[in-house]
Scaffold this active site. Structure first.
Site, mmCIF file in Angstrom:
data_model
loop_
_atom_site.group_PDB
_atom_site.id
_atom_site.type_symbol
_atom_site.label_atom_id
_atom_site.label_comp_id
_atom_site.label_asym_id
_atom_site.label_seq_id
_atom_site.Cartn_x
_atom_site.Cartn_y
_atom_site.Cartn_z
ATOM 1 N N GLY A 243 3.836 73.680 81.251
ATOM 2 C CA GLY A 243 4.848 72.948 81.011
ATOM 3 C C GLY A 243 5.401 72.188 82.267
ATOM 4 N N PRO B 203 -1.252 73.541 83.260
ATOM 5 C CG PRO B 203 -2.450 73.130 85.283
ATOM 6 C CD PRO B 203 -2.591 73.552 84.041
ATOM 7 N N GLY B 204 -0.703 71.326 81.534
ATOM 8 C CA GLY B 204 -0.560 70.375 80.466
ATOM 9 C C GLY B 204 -0.437 69.162 81.098
ATOM 10 N NE ARG B 205 4.592 66.631 79.267
ATOM 11 C CZ ARG B 205 5.354 66.360 78.213
ATOM 12 N NH1 ARG B 205 5.906 65.048 78.354
ATOM 13 N NH2 ARG B 205 5.309 67.181 77.039
ATOM 14 N NE ARG C 100 5.364 62.170 75.438
ATOM 15 C CZ ARG C 100 6.533 62.096 76.262
ATOM 16 N NH1 ARG C 100 6.527 60.681 76.893
ATOM 17 N NH2 ARG C 100 7.265 62.813 76.669
ATOM 18 C CB CYS D 154 5.975 46.020 60.069
ATOM 19 S SG CYS D 154 4.969 44.381 60.107
ATOM 20 C CD GLU D 155 8.426 51.302 61.149
ATOM 21 O OE1 GLU D 155 9.558 51.765 61.154
ATOM 22 O OE2 GLU D 155 7.512 51.756 60.213
#
Length: 445
Positions: free
Chosen positions: A255, A298-300, A341, A372-373
Site C-alpha cells: 500500500g 507494493p501494489g500500485r 477512480r 451521460c453522467e
C-alpha cells in the site's frame, strides 16, 4: 517526500510536445488512437527492481529473505507477467482470469499467490491443479472448502491466513483494509485469526505457511507498518507458544503511496525498505523466535507512476461559477469508463497539454469525459492554457494502475488499448475493444 507524477522518460520537446519512452505522443496517438494507455516500460521495470533490490538488501542486513509480489489487480497482461518473471518478482492474483493471464505470461505457478475474500470453487481448483505457491485464506468457510477440495484432488494446499490487525492506514475508506468493519481477513482482536491458524494447522490437507496482512493503500506512514508488523509477529509468537509449530512466512502487505499530482508525497522504496526492516528487527527482538521469510506487496507503486493516458480534446466551453468566476470545461474522448477512480474515490490527477506549446495564460479547468453522467470527471481541478481547443492532446499522469484494470464499457464505450513504449518503439500489451467485440458479446433475439 514530494515526487513527480510523471514516469522517468517523460520529457517536453522544444515544440511543446511530450515524449515518453523516446516517442512523440502525437505519433502514438496517430498510430494507436485515443484514448490510449501508455506504459513506460523502463520506468515500470525500474520501480519493480527498486522494490526487489532495496527490500532484499534491507532485510538481508538482518539475515532475512524477502520476496516482492506484484499486484495483478493494478494492471496485468501476459507481457507484464513476463516482465515480472524476468525481473525476479512474484505475482498476486485475485481471480481465475488473473491466474490464467499470469500463467500465459510464463510466471511459474509456485511464485503466484491467490487472494480473495470469496474465492470460487473453480478458482481454488485451478490453483491446486497448477500448484500455486500460496493461497491466502480469508474465512473459516474457505478453510473448510479448500481442505475438502485438496482432499478430493489428492493435493496439499499451501496457505497463509489473512489477518485483520486493526491498524488503520491509507486514504479513502474503501481502500483501507485492516479495520474491523470490512470484508477482508480474520480479526486479531477477537481471536479469530489465532483460531484460523489452529484450524489450518490441524487440517489434513493444508500446509500452513504463515500469516498475511494488508492495512490499506496510499500509505505514507512508516509507523503504520511498524505497528502492523508488531501485531503480526506477536500473533506468530502466540501461535508457536500454543502449538509448538513454527510459521515460516510473514507477508507484511504493502500500500505504498505514490504521487498523483505535482508536489504530492510518495513513499520512497529505498527509505521505506530500511525503516521497515529496522522496525521488524526491533519487533523480532521483542518477540524472539527465528526470523521468518518475509514478503511485501507494493501494489500500485510499480504500475501507477509508470503509466499515462492520452486523450483527444473535443468540446471546450466556459462555465460561470456562483462566486463570479468561471471554469473552463475540457471534454475528452474518454472519461469514467477508462478511469473511474475520480468518481469512485475522489481521486486527484495531473493533466497537461501534450501536443504543442502554448503561451496563453493558464485558467482553472476541469477535464471531463463523454459519458451521460455529470460526475464523469477525469481531472477535477487543473490549470490548463486558455487556448486549449478541439484536436489537442491531453496527457494525464499516474494512470498505470487501476485504469485499464477497472475500465468498463459504460455507454458501450470501447476500452482503450494499452501500449508499452521503450527506446523509441511501441508495442501493444492489450488491444483496443472494437465494435465487433461489442456485437459478439450481445446476444440477439
Amino acid at each position: 517526500m514530494p515526487a513527480s507524477p510523471w514516469s522517468q522518460t517523460v520529457a517536453r520537446e522544444a515544440d511543446g510536445a511530450l515524449r515518453v519512452g523516446g516517442l512523440d505522443v502525437r505519433d502514438l496517438a496517430a498510430e494507436h488512437g485515443t484514448p490510449l494507455y501508455v506504459v513506460d516500460e523502463q520506468d515500470f521495470r525500474a520501480r519493480a527492481a527498486a522494490f526487489r533490490d532495496h527490500f532484499g538488501a534491507a532485510f538481508a542486513r538482518h539475515g532475512a529473505q524477502m520476496d516482492v509480489f506484484y499486484a495483478s489487480k493494478a494492471f496485468l497482461s501476459s507481457q507484464v507477467a513476463g516482465w515480472m518473471n524476468d525481473d525476479g518478482l512474484c505475482l498476486d492474483v485475485a481471480s481465475l482470469g488473473e491466474l490464467e493471464v499470469a500463467l500465459r505470461g510464463g510466471m511459474p505457478a509456485h511464485r503466484i499467490g491467490l487472494h480473495g475474500n470469496n474465492k470460487q470453487v473453480d478458482e481454488l481448483t485451478r490453483a491446486l491443479e497448477v500448484g500455486v505457491g500460496r493461497i491466502i485464506v480469508d474465512s473459516f468457510t474457505e478453510i473448510e472448502v479448500l481442505n475438502g477440495l485438496a482432499a478430493s484432488l489428492g493435493r496439499r494446499a499451501p496457505v497463509l491466513v489473512r489477518v485483520t490487525t486493526g491498524v488503520h492506514a491509507g486514504g479513502h475508506e474503501y481502500i483501507a483494509t485492516s479495520h474491523e468493519d470490512q470484508k477482508f481477513g480474520l480479526s486479531l482482536a477477537t481471536g479469530a485469526a489465532l483460531e484460523a491458524l489452529r484450524a489450518c494447522h490441524e487440517a489434513d490437507h493444508l500446509d500452513l505457511l504463515g500469516i498475511h496482512t494488508h492495512i490499506g493503500s496510499q500509505i505514507l506512514s512508516i509507523d503504520a507498518f511498524r505497528a502492523s508488523a508488531d501485531r503480526m509477529l506477536r500473533l506468530r509468537a502466540q501461535f508457536t507458544e500454543a502449538t509448538g509449530a513454527d510459521l515460516p512466512e510473514v507477508d507484511l502487505g504493502g500500500g505504498y503511496a505514490i504521487a498523483y499530482t505535482q508536489g504530492a508525497e510518495a513513499l520512497d522504496p529505498a527509505d521505506a525498505a530500511v525503516a521497515i526492516a529496522d522496525a521488524v528487527a526491533s519487533v523480532m527482538g521483542d518477540h524472539g523466535g527465528t526470523w521468518p521469510h518475509f514478503s511485501i506487496e507494493p501494489g500500485r507503486a510499480i504500475a501507477g507512476p509508470a503509466g499515462l493516458t492520452l486523450y483527444s480534446v473535443g468540446v471546450v466551453k466556459q462555465v460561470s461559477l456562483e462566486d463570479g468566476g468561471s471554469r473552463q470545461y475540457v471534454a475528452v474522448d474518454g472519461g469514467m469508463s477508462d478511469n473511474p477512480r475520480t468518481i469512485m474515490y475522489g481521486a486527484e490527477y495531473e493533466a497537461t497539454l501534450a501536443s504543442r506549446a502554448s503561451e496563453a495564460p493558464a485558467t482553472l479547468s476541469r477535464v471531463v469525459g463523454k459519458h451521460c453522467e455529470s460526475g464523469d470527471i477525469v481531472v477535477r481541478d487543473v490549470d490548463l492554457p486558455s487556448d486549449v481547443e478541439r484536436g489537442d492532446l491531453l496527457a494525464v499522469a499516474a494512470t498505470g494502475a487501476y485504469g485499464r484494470s477497472m475500465a468498463s464499457t459504460y455507454n458501450n464505450a470501447l476500452r482503450p488499448a494499452v501500449v508499452a513504449v521503450r527506446d523509441g518503439r511501441s508495442r501493444v500489451l492489450v488491444r483496443r475493444d472494437t465494435i465487433a467485440d461489442l456485437l459478439d458479446w450481445d446476444v440477439p433475439a
